[in-house]
Design a protein around this motif. Structure first.
Motif, PDB file in Angstrom:
ATOM      1  N   GLN A 102       0.818  -1.205   0.000  1.00 61.30           N
ATOM      2  CA  GLN A 102       0.000   0.000   0.000  1.00 61.30           C
ATOM      3  C   GLN A 102       0.854   1.258   0.000  1.00 61.30           C
ATOM      4  N   LEU A 103       0.524   2.162  -0.918  1.00 61.52           N
ATOM      5  CA  LEU A 103       1.168   3.469  -1.004  1.00 61.52           C
ATOM      6  C   LEU A 103       0.303   4.519  -0.324  1.00 61.52           C
ATOM      7  N   ALA A 104      -0.990   4.474  -0.606  1.00 59.18           N
ATOM      8  CA  ALA A 104      -1.991   5.385  -0.046  1.00 59.18           C
ATOM      9  C   ALA A 104      -3.327   4.667  -0.165  1.00 59.18           C
ATOM     10  N   VAL A 105      -4.364   5.257   0.388  1.00 60.30           N
ATOM     11  CA  VAL A 105      -5.688   4.642   0.265  1.00 60.30           C
ATOM     12  C   VAL A 105      -6.023   4.523  -1.220  1.00 60.30           C
ATOM     13  N   GLY A 106      -6.339   3.301  -1.657  1.00 63.71           N
ATOM     14  CA  GLY A 106      -6.713   3.079  -3.040  1.00 63.71           C
ATOM     15  C   GLY A 106      -5.555   2.947  -4.011  1.00 63.71           C
ATOM     16  N   SER A 107      -4.337   2.768  -3.510  1.00 59.45           N
ATOM     17  CA  SER A 107      -3.173   2.679  -4.387  1.00 59.45           C
ATOM     18  C   SER A 107      -2.144   1.706  -3.817  1.00 59.45           C
ATOM     19  N   TYR A 108      -1.751   0.739  -4.636  1.00 56.37           N
ATOM     20  CA  TYR A 108      -0.784  -0.279  -4.226  1.00 56.37           C
ATOM     21  C   TYR A 108       0.279  -0.473  -5.295  1.00 56.37           C
TER      22      TYR A 108
END
Length: 84
Positions: A7-13
């Motif tokens: 996970q990088l941020a909410v909604g992004s991997y």
């Protein structure tokens, strides 16, 4: 060969294949904030003959993150990343 999501941020991997980042899995969000689904995106540098299975195109769409993970042969979300 295994896929993992980082996970990088909410909604992004980040999408890793055997520990090497090859793309991302991202959520498509409408301007009002509603989810429009998810997609797996390979890095532009990868040529079609380098695409790992099950990719047949660069951005397949999915209804949910879980559906994307299942398509990626049961990819798991892992904490932290010591990729290569």
């Amino acid at each position: 060969m295994t896929y993992t999501l980082h996970q990088l941020a909410v909604g992004s991997y980040d999408l890793a294949y055997d520990g090497i980042i090859i793309g991302s899995v991202v959520q498509d969000v409408a301007p009002e904030g509603a989810s429009r689904g998810w997609r797996a995106v390979l890095l532009d540098e990868l040529m079609p003959d380098q695409w790992p299975s099950p990719f047949r195109g660069i951005e397949p769409p999915f209804r949910s993150l879980e559906a994307a993970m299942a398509w990626l042969d049961g990819a798991a979300i892992v904490e932290g990343f010591a990729g290569q």
